[in-house]
Write a protein that holds these residues in place. Sequence first.
Motif, short mmCIF file in Angstrom:
data_model
loop_
_atom_site.label_atom_id
_atom_site.label_comp_id
_atom_site.label_asym_id
_atom_site.label_seq_id
_atom_site.Cartn_x
_atom_site.Cartn_y
_atom_site.Cartn_z
N LEU A 61 -2.01 -1.26 -18.36
CA LEU A 61 -1.60 0.15 -18.01
C LEU A 61 -1.09 0.97 -19.03
O LEU A 61 -1.17 2.11 -19.08
CB LEU A 61 -0.24 -0.11 -17.10
N VAL A 66 -0.64 4.71 -18.57
CA VAL A 66 0.39 4.59 -17.37
C VAL A 66 1.77 3.79 -17.65
O VAL A 66 1.55 2.76 -18.24
CB VAL A 66 -0.41 4.06 -16.13
N GLN A 68 4.72 1.96 -15.88
CA GLN A 68 5.14 1.19 -14.53
C GLN A 68 6.63 1.55 -14.20
O GLN A 68 6.83 1.60 -13.00
CB GLN A 68 4.74 -0.29 -14.74
N TRP A 93 -1.49 -3.85 -6.68
CA TRP A 93 -1.12 -2.60 -6.11
C TRP A 93 0.28 -2.48 -6.98
O TRP A 93 1.45 -3.24 -6.76
CB TRP A 93 -0.80 -2.82 -4.79
N CYS A 94 0.39 -1.14 -7.72
CA CYS A 94 1.49 -1.14 -8.51
C CYS A 94 2.27 -0.05 -7.99
O CYS A 94 1.85 1.25 -7.83
CB CYS A 94 0.91 -0.68 -9.94
N ARG A 102 1.84 3.40 -6.91
CA ARG A 102 1.50 4.57 -8.08
C ARG A 102 0.11 4.68 -8.48
O ARG A 102 -0.59 5.49 -8.81
CB ARG A 102 2.25 4.50 -9.25
N CYS A 103 -0.31 3.31 -8.54
CA CYS A 103 -2.01 3.08 -8.72
C CYS A 103 -2.15 1.61 -8.37
O CYS A 103 -1.35 0.73 -8.15
CB CYS A 103 -2.12 3.23 -10.21
N LEU A 119 -9.08 1.21 -13.36
CA LEU A 119 -7.62 2.05 -12.99
C LEU A 119 -7.90 3.05 -12.00
O LEU A 119 -8.62 4.08 -12.12
CB LEU A 119 -6.89 2.60 -14.13
N LEU A 120 -7.34 2.86 -10.75
CA LEU A 120 -7.48 3.61 -9.60
C LEU A 120 -6.22 4.33 -9.42
O LEU A 120 -5.04 3.78 -9.35
CB LEU A 120 -8.19 3.05 -8.43
N GLY A 121 -6.15 5.62 -8.92
CA GLY A 121 -4.86 6.17 -8.43
C GLY A 121 -4.63 5.74 -7.24
O GLY A 121 -5.14 5.04 -6.28
N PRO A 122 -3.36 6.16 -6.58
CA PRO A 122 -2.97 5.99 -5.34
C PRO A 122 -3.85 6.17 -4.14
O PRO A 122 -4.02 5.72 -3.27
CB PRO A 122 -1.51 6.73 -5.17
N ALA A 236 -9.98 4.46 -17.16
CA ALA A 236 -9.29 5.17 -16.13
C ALA A 236 -10.32 6.22 -15.43
O ALA A 236 -11.51 6.36 -15.69
CB ALA A 236 -8.40 6.08 -17.19
#
Length: 237
Positions: A61, A66, A68, A93-94, A102-103, A119-122, A236
């Motif tokens: 991340l 990113v 955390q 799931w972060c 969050r992502c 890496l995927l957004g929410p 990303a």
Amino acid sequence: MGHARNSPVRHAFRHRTYLWLVDLDHLPQLPYGLRLLACFDARDHFDGTAPTIRAGLDAYLTSQGVHQDGGHVLMLAHARVLGYVFNPLTLYWCHDRAGAVRCVVAEVHNTYGQRHAYLLGPGATGEAEATKDFYVSPFFPAHGHYRMRLPPPGRQLDLTVHLAVGDERPFTATVRGIRRPGTAGALLAAAVRHPWSTAAVAAQIRCQGIRLYLRGLPVQPRPAPRHPRPPQEGTAP
């Protein structure tokens, strides 16, 4: 778990197995006699060099910009069984400190021993896109787009990953299940119903590949690895 191929030939199969949903900061502490049936090892994720899976995720991340900030992470994955593991897809799931997603990180493993993280957004909890740039199936090129719907598991699990190549969606993978406590009794029951589950997943994928090859599906050339043993790579959004 289900796989459905729509073109150039139609082919579908389902495979019953079990997965673990765990908090990366509080991995299950199983009785000594059961540890061969479920073990989580940092070598099986990201570049395999971090002391813990959480440390490997945090390093990834950070490399993507990113931070955390101490929020908890839920991981969905196979555990090692009898010393072996194969995870076609590991999900993280972060969450932030307030508990919001969050992502999402989707870590894809192929049968050639390589791994790649997206890496995927929410928005992945609804539907998100990621550019495919990793060779997974020998019957698909290393390009295209993934459309993923990855809601955090509640009582039920319902995940969908579509592969889009141009205007077509030639492949869809689904993962569905019901959440149960990971007790020693539940693990023993699962191990009896699905013996050596991780090896069975890998064997199923290879058997289906052989069937497709015998049906005349052409093999796509595999790109040369970027390193002798490719490290974990990431993209990303």
